[in-house]
Design a protein around this motif. Structure first.
Motif, PDB file in Angstrom:
ATOM      1  N   GLN A  31     -14.892 -37.562  -6.851  1.00 56.10           N
ATOM      2  CA  GLN A  31     -13.853 -36.877  -6.080  1.00 56.10           C
ATOM      3  C   GLN A  31     -14.174 -36.875  -4.597  1.00 56.10           C
ATOM      4  O   GLN A  31     -13.301 -37.087  -3.756  1.00 56.10           O
ATOM      5  N   GLU A  32     -15.433 -36.653  -4.257  1.00 54.24           N
ATOM      6  CA  GLU A  32     -15.857 -36.667  -2.850  1.00 54.24           C
ATOM      7  C   GLU A  32     -15.598 -38.050  -2.239  1.00 54.24           C
ATOM      8  O   GLU A  32     -15.073 -38.158  -1.123  1.00 54.24           O
ATOM      9  N   LEU A  33     -15.948 -39.102  -2.966  1.00 48.03           N
ATOM     10  CA  LEU A  33     -15.713 -40.458  -2.472  1.00 48.03           C
ATOM     11  C   LEU A  33     -14.221 -40.748  -2.329  1.00 48.03           C
ATOM     12  O   LEU A  33     -13.790 -41.351  -1.343  1.00 48.03           O
ATOM     13  N   THR A  34     -13.435 -40.313  -3.295  1.00 45.37           N
ATOM     14  CA  THR A  34     -11.986 -40.510  -3.241  1.00 45.37           C
ATOM     15  C   THR A  34     -11.390 -39.766  -2.043  1.00 45.37           C
ATOM     16  O   THR A  34     -10.538 -40.312  -1.333  1.00 45.37           O
ATOM     17  N   ASP A  35     -11.861 -38.551  -1.802  1.00 44.56           N
ATOM     18  CA  ASP A  35     -11.337 -37.745  -0.688  1.00 44.56           C
ATOM     19  C   ASP A  35     -11.598 -38.396   0.662  1.00 44.56           C
ATOM     20  O   ASP A  35     -10.702 -38.470   1.504  1.00 44.56           O
TER      21      ASP A  35
END
Length: 71
Positions: free
Chosen positions: A4-8
């Motif tokens: 999720q952090e990478l996607t954000d």
């Protein structure tokens, strides 16, 4: 760092590249910070000397947060 952090950060136009330095010993990691420009990705900053890929990624996340606060 999680999916999720990478996607954000990617959705926000940023990317952190973490790579090992081309040495056998000692192990050292480098981080590159990229921001998506109008036509291509722009290198905003890079830094080496990290003992782990996790330290390099955390430095990248801090850089992005500070950059966005200034802007």
């Amino acid at each position: 760092m999680n999916k999720q952090e990478l996607t954000d950060i990617l959705d926000d136009g940023w990317w952190i590249q973490v790579s090992p330095l081309a040495r056998k010993q000692p192990t050292e990691w480098i981080a590159g910070i990229y921001r998506k420009g109008k036509w291509s990705w722009i290198t905003e900053n890079s830094k080496g000397g990290f003992e782990s890929p996790f330290q390099a990624h955390e430095w990248g996340m801090t850089f992005i947060k500070n950059y966005k606060r200034k802007g």
